[in-house]
Structures are given as structure tokens and as C-alpha cells.
Design a protein around this motif. Structure first.
Motif, PDB file in Angstrom:
ATOM      1  N   ASP A  43       0.829  -1.205   0.000  1.00 33.08           N
ATOM      2  CA  ASP A  43       0.000   0.000   0.000  1.00 33.08           C
ATOM      3  C   ASP A  43       0.865   1.258   0.000  1.00 33.08           C
ATOM      4  OD1 ASP A  43      -2.446  -1.277  -0.074  1.00 33.08           O
ATOM      5  OD2 ASP A  43      -2.988  -0.863   2.012  1.00 33.08           O
ATOM      6  N   THR A  44       0.239   2.354  -0.402  1.00 31.89           N
ATOM      7  CA  THR A  44       0.863   3.676  -0.370  1.00 31.89           C
ATOM      8  C   THR A  44       0.107   4.526   0.641  1.00 31.89           C
ATOM      9  OG1 THR A  44       1.530   3.507  -2.682  1.00 31.89           O
ATOM     10  CG2 THR A  44       1.436   5.719  -1.745  1.00 31.89           C
ATOM     11  N   ALA A  66       7.639  -3.358   0.040  1.00 35.22           N
ATOM     12  CA  ALA A  66       7.075  -3.036  -1.274  1.00 35.22           C
ATOM     13  C   ALA A  66       6.141  -1.837  -1.228  1.00 35.22           C
ATOM     14  CB  ALA A  66       6.314  -4.249  -1.829  1.00 35.22           C
ATOM     15  N   GLY A  67       5.762  -1.394  -0.023  1.00 36.51           N
ATOM     16  CA  GLY A  67       4.859  -0.257   0.123  1.00 36.51           C
ATOM     17  C   GLY A  67       5.597   1.067   0.041  1.00 36.51           C
ATOM     18  N   LEU A 108      -2.991   7.525  -3.228  1.00 33.77           N
ATOM     19  CA  LEU A 108      -2.792   6.894  -1.921  1.00 33.77           C
ATOM     20  C   LEU A 108      -3.891   5.900  -1.575  1.00 33.77           C
ATOM     21  CD1 LEU A 108      -1.962  10.127   0.126  1.00 33.77           C
ATOM     22  CD2 LEU A 108      -0.336   8.568  -0.970  1.00 33.77           C
ATOM     23  N   ASP A 109      -3.515   4.920  -0.772  1.00 32.91           N
ATOM     24  CA  ASP A 109      -4.501   3.997  -0.204  1.00 32.91           C
ATOM     25  C   ASP A 109      -5.058   4.518   1.113  1.00 32.91           C
ATOM     26  OD1 ASP A 109      -4.340   1.642  -2.082  1.00 32.91           O
ATOM     27  OD2 ASP A 109      -2.227   1.833  -1.522  1.00 32.91           O
ATOM     28  N   ARG A 135      -7.455   7.133  -3.152  1.00 33.92           N
ATOM     29  CA  ARG A 135      -8.318   6.423  -4.107  1.00 33.92           C
ATOM     30  C   ARG A 135      -9.715   6.226  -3.501  1.00 33.92           C
ATOM     31  NH1 ARG A 135      -9.222   1.550  -1.994  1.00 33.92           N
ATOM     32  NH2 ARG A 135      -7.620   0.578  -0.691  1.00 33.92           N
ATOM     33  N   PRO A 136     -10.757   6.086  -4.351  1.00 32.47           N
ATOM     34  CA  PRO A 136     -12.075   5.750  -3.827  1.00 32.47           C
ATOM     35  C   PRO A 136     -12.007   4.469  -2.975  1.00 32.47           C
ATOM     36  CG  PRO A 136     -12.235   6.382  -6.123  1.00 32.47           C
ATOM     37  CD  PRO A 136     -10.769   6.282  -5.811  1.00 32.47           C
ATOM     38  N   GLY A 137     -12.621   4.502  -1.827  1.00 33.34           N
ATOM     39  CA  GLY A 137     -12.573   3.360  -0.908  1.00 33.34           C
ATOM     40  C   GLY A 137     -11.372   3.379   0.019  1.00 33.34           C
ATOM     41  N   GLY A 138     -10.441   4.332  -0.227  1.00 32.65           N
ATOM     42  CA  GLY A 138      -9.290   4.468   0.656  1.00 32.65           C
ATOM     43  C   GLY A 138      -9.693   5.091   1.989  1.00 32.65           C
TER      44      GLY A 138
END
Length: 199
Positions: A43-44, A66-67, A108-109, A135-138
Motif C-alpha cells: 500500500d501507499t 514493497a509499500g 494513496l490507499d 483512491r475511492p474506498g481508501g
């Protein structure tokens, strides 16, 4: 840069060097607050108004190697203190205003924001900017290591009726800014409001 920003920079700039020493026991509270975001590896995430970066190690641990972790603050002295504490190894530090983030829309998440909302010069507009970069849903976590009553007592004050962090004030403020409040906790040991970015 307006006077609100100058005031915030002066306030935190003068306190940056000993900020962590003044609140040495907050680490576990920050880690617990980050955990509520249920971030996934890769995630970001942004720590908005990151100060000395106390949330950055927990955010890095949550998203893994990896984030991507960013810490943005308006005050260079706070970012310098974060770097001295080695927290720049957990994330990229940005001297940036949360009112105009140098990020693309939906990048971003999640956003973690500790103690930020009380310092926003234009709360609805500033929260809308945070929504833009998620993002939508973040998710958005508005956090403080102690609750509103404990914080007011620390400063020798009563909780004000117009406190933006009061649930009846915060829920519509978030809604008009593109967020839906999904959980709200205000107890002596933690303030945490979790919101989800609308579709």
C-alpha cells in the motif's frame, strides 16, 4: 503563505527539538492507531502533518518493503527532528502543505493524520484535498494519542462546543469533504476517527 501557516510553523518550529522528549510514551498509541487502518503490504500511505514522524515506523511495518510511505509536514524543524530520529528511513519526508499536496489524484490507499485537524486553516477544503489524493474506498485516520477531554485538561481548558473533533461536528464536515465517517472513538487513552473516501 498566509498567517495561519506562519503561526503553525512558528508554534511547532519552536517545539520541534524536544517534542518527542515531551511525549515519550506515545509510541504504542501511534502503532495501535496505525493498526486500525488495516494497511496491506504494498500500500501507499501518507502521514499528513507528520511532525517528528512518530507514526512512520509503524506505517512502514504495515505496508512492508514493497509499500510506499510519505510523511508531509509544513515545518522544516519537525522534519529535521524526524530525520535526526532516523525516521526518514521509514518513509520519504516532504516539506508540504496538506492544503496543496504534491501528489496525483487517487495516488494513496490511506492517510494517517495525528493531531492535524485542529491546525487546519480551512478544514473542509483541506480535508477535500486529502480526499483528492486518496483512491475511492481508501481510508483516513484522524488520530490523537489521548482523547478530547484529556487533551483539554492537559491545557487547562474545557472541551469547546465548536470542537471540530466532536462527532456531531466531524461527521458532516467529513461528509462535505468526500469522506464517510465509519468509526469514532473518543476516550482518555485515544481519539480515533476512521473515514472512507467516497466513490
Amino acid at each position: 503563505m498566509n498567517n495561519d501557516h506562519t503561526h503553525v510553523q512558528e508554534f511547532f518550529g519552536a517545539r520541534a527539538a524536544d517534542w518527542d522528549a515531551r511525549f515519550p510514551d506515545d509510541g504504542p498509541a501511534y502503532a495501535a492507531g496505525v493498526a486500525t487502518l488495516a494497511l496491506r503490504p504494498g500500500d501507499t500511505v501518507l502521514d499528513a502533518g507528520c511532525g517528528t514522524g512518530r507514526a512512520l515506523p509503524a506505517l512502514r511495518e504495515a505496508v512492508g518493503p514493497a509499500g510506499t510511505v510519505f510523511g508531509a509536514d509544513l515545518t522544516q524543524e519537525m522534519l529535521d527532528a524526524a530525520a535526526r530520529a532516523g525516521r526518514d528511513r521509514a518513509g520519504t519526508l516532504l516539506l508540504a502543505d496538506v492544503a496543496r499536496l504534491p501528489m496525483r489524484s487517487g495516488a494513496l490507499d490511506a492517510v494517517f493524520a495525528a493531531g492535524l485537524i485542529a491546525h487546519l486553516p480551512q478544514p473542509a477544503e483541506n480535508l477535500r484535498e486529502l480526499a483528492r489524493v486518496v483512491r475511492p474506498g481508501g481510508q483516513l485516520a484522524l488520530f490523537h494519542p489521548i482523547g478530547r477531554a484529556a487533551l483539554a485538561a492537559r491545557h487547562g481548558r474545557q472541551i469547546a462546543q465548536d470542537d471540530l473533533r466532536a462527532e456531531p461536528n466531524l461527521r458532516p464536515l467529513l461528509a462535505e469533504s468526500g469522506w464517510e465517517l465509519v468509526s469514532y472513538t473518543d476516550e482518555d487513552t485515544r481519539f480515533l476517527a476512521l473515514a472512507v473516501r467516497g466513490r
